[in-house]
Every structure is written in structure tokens, then in C-alpha cells.
Design an enzyme around this catalytic site. Structure first.
Site, PDB file in Angstrom:
ATOM      1  N   THR A   8      42.847  34.743  32.206  1.00 54.22           N
ATOM      2  CA  THR A   8      43.093  34.339  30.820  1.00 54.22           C
ATOM      3  C   THR A   8      42.133  33.256  30.352  1.00 54.22           C
ATOM      4  O   THR A   8      41.707  33.245  29.191  1.00 54.22           O
ATOM      5  CB  THR A   8      44.549  33.847  30.670  1.00 54.22           C
ATOM      6  OG1 THR A   8      45.442  34.914  30.976  1.00 54.22           O
ATOM      7  CG2 THR A   8      44.823  33.362  29.249  1.00 54.22           C
ATOM      8  N   SER A  24      43.659  38.799  36.798  1.00 55.97           N
ATOM      9  CA  SER A  24      44.111  38.380  38.133  1.00 55.97           C
ATOM     10  C   SER A  24      44.843  39.463  38.922  1.00 55.97           C
ATOM     11  O   SER A  24      44.747  39.480  40.155  1.00 55.97           O
ATOM     12  CB  SER A  24      44.972  37.124  38.041  1.00 55.97           C
ATOM     13  OG  SER A  24      46.082  37.316  37.201  1.00 55.97           O
ATOM     14  N   THR A  68      46.073  33.473  36.371  1.00 54.52           N
ATOM     15  CA  THR A  68      47.235  32.781  36.941  1.00 54.52           C
ATOM     16  C   THR A  68      48.220  33.680  37.684  1.00 54.52           C
ATOM     17  O   THR A  68      48.982  33.199  38.512  1.00 54.52           O
ATOM     18  CB  THR A  68      48.003  32.030  35.836  1.00 54.52           C
ATOM     19  OG1 THR A  68      48.464  32.965  34.848  1.00 54.52           O
ATOM     20  CG2 THR A  68      47.123  30.983  35.181  1.00 54.52           C
ATOM     21  N   ASP A  69      48.216  34.997  37.411  1.00 55.15           N
ATOM     22  CA  ASP A  69      49.229  35.858  38.036  1.00 55.15           C
ATOM     23  C   ASP A  69      49.107  35.890  39.553  1.00 55.15           C
ATOM     24  O   ASP A  69      50.109  36.019  40.262  1.00 55.15           O
ATOM     25  CB  ASP A  69      49.139  37.279  37.474  1.00 55.15           C
ATOM     26  CG  ASP A  69      49.712  37.384  36.071  1.00 55.15           C
ATOM     27  OD1 ASP A  69      50.416  36.444  35.655  1.00 55.15           O
ATOM     28  OD2 ASP A  69      49.440  38.378  35.393  1.00 55.15           O
TER      29      ASP A  69
END
Length: 211
Positions: free
Chosen positions: A8, A52, A84-85
Site C-alpha cells: 500500500t 503483500s 502490511t498483510d
């Protein structure tokens, strides 16, 4: 040294009216944070540029190789931007393999760069501050988000939208970035384990989900 892996924090539309996808590289991310120039000389690199969920072991091992090369070339600290995932998983793997005193800091963003309240620039600046801090040396891989500093082996993502999405179960962040400096609140009593040998051929593990 700052390397990019997508996510992101690096997302932008390919053209007007299209959806977001990871397109920005480390150099473009740095250009949005002029305060980084005050920290010293910065080198950049592009490790990959994917969402991610698409980060695989090859990508994580490439990040490890790139970061190791930067330290060998004289970098005092390394920052890697990442979606971030799967940020906690990549951070954990890199921590297992990281054998250097120099900090290896991972960060990302919960909001895209075109969001009016994008958090990526602040996270990148905080991560760079940690990477250049003597207090962070010898701590292995760290995850920095929302001015909080987590040990890579003690952090989880718990929210899909909030900027404070990362927490440390059964504990708290080990430190915080306050007014441009790293403040360490606590550290584990036990020393870090030695780095594992980098796997040349990772094992394949099947995971079955039971409803």
C-alpha cells in the site's frame, strides 16, 4: 539504505480513473519525505513491487540478500518497505536470518499515498530514524508503524484499516519514536538467538484449513 517491496505504501493508479497497484519505488517514496535528507546519505533499491499477499519466500530471501549487501557496503542501517498483510511474516523470517548489528527495519502503510491522511511518509521517516539509532543496534529485525517499534518475533497485525493495526501480543511495543528520536521502553531479558543459515531450498509445507 532503503529498499522497496511494494504494498500500500507504494500504490498509485496506473492512469486516471484506474484502481491502485504497487507502482512507486524507493526513490519516489523518499522524494515525498524531504526530512530524510537530514539523516545522512541514503541509497535505494527495488527488491520487488507487488501486493503483500503475493510476497513469496524468494522475495523475502532476495530482501535478505539485498540488505546484507547494503551492510557490507557500509550502510549503518537498512529499511525495507512492504505491504502490511504479510509484513509480520517477512519480518519474522528476516529476523531469523539477520546476523548483523546494523538494524533491519521494516515498515509500510495502512493508507495509500493519494489518501489525504496517508501514513506512509511518517512511517518511512520513523523507520529511517530507528535504522540510524544506536539504540536499535543488535536488536535484529524490527517493525516500525505508527511511531511504535516492535521486535519482529513479537508483533501481529490485528486490524485491516486502522493506522495502529500492529500490536505485540502478551506485551507491548519495545520502543517509540518521539520527537525525532528512538526511545526504548523495554527489552527482553534473554539475548537474541544466533542467526539461522540461509536456506537454499526451503521445505514445502502444506497447510490444511478445517472449517
Amino acid at each position: 539504505a532503503i529498499g522497496s517491496m511494494g504494498g500500500t505504501i507504494a500504490m498509485a493508479p496506473q492512469s486516471a480513473g484506474e484502481g491502485l497497484s504497487p507502482t512507486l519505488g524507493a526513490a519516489e517514496l523518499i522524494a515525498a519525505v524531504p526530512q530524510l535528507e537530514e539523516l545522512g546519505e541514503i541509497s535505494t533499491g527495488a527488491i520487488c513491487n507487488v501486493g503483500s499477499p503475493s510476497v513469496g519466500f524468494d522475495d523475502a530471501l532476495a530482501a535478505h540478500a539485498w540488505a546484507t549487501g547494503q551492510v557490507a557496503a557500509g550502510a549503518d542501517g537498512v529499511v525495507i518497505t512492504h505491504g502490511t498483510d504479510t509484513l509480520e511474516e517477512t519480518a519474522y523470517l528476516l529476523d531469523l536470518l539477520w546476523e548483523h548489528e546494523a538494524p533491519l527495519v521494516l515498515t509500510g502503510a495502512m493508507r495509500a499515498p493519494d489518501d489525504p491522511v496517508a501514513d506512509g511518509p511518517a512511517n518511512l521517516l520513523a523507520a529511517a530514524l530507528v535504522a540510524t539509532s544506536r539504540a536499535a543496534r543488535g536488536l535484529g529485525a524490527l517493525l516500525v508503524m505508527n511511531d511504535e517499534v516492535f521486535l519482529a518475533g513479537r508483533v501481529r497485525k490485528t486490524h485491516s484499516f486502522a493506522v495502529d493495526a500492529f500490536v505485540a501480543p502478551w506485551g507491548t511495543a519495545v520502543g517509540r519514536v518521539i520527537e525525532g528520536a528512538l526511545e526504548i521502553d523495554w527489552l527482553p531479558a534473554a539475548d537474541r538467538a544466533g542467526a539461522l543459515a540461509r536456506p537454499e531450498c526451503p521445505a514445502r509445507v502444506a497447510i490444511l484449513e478445517a472449517g
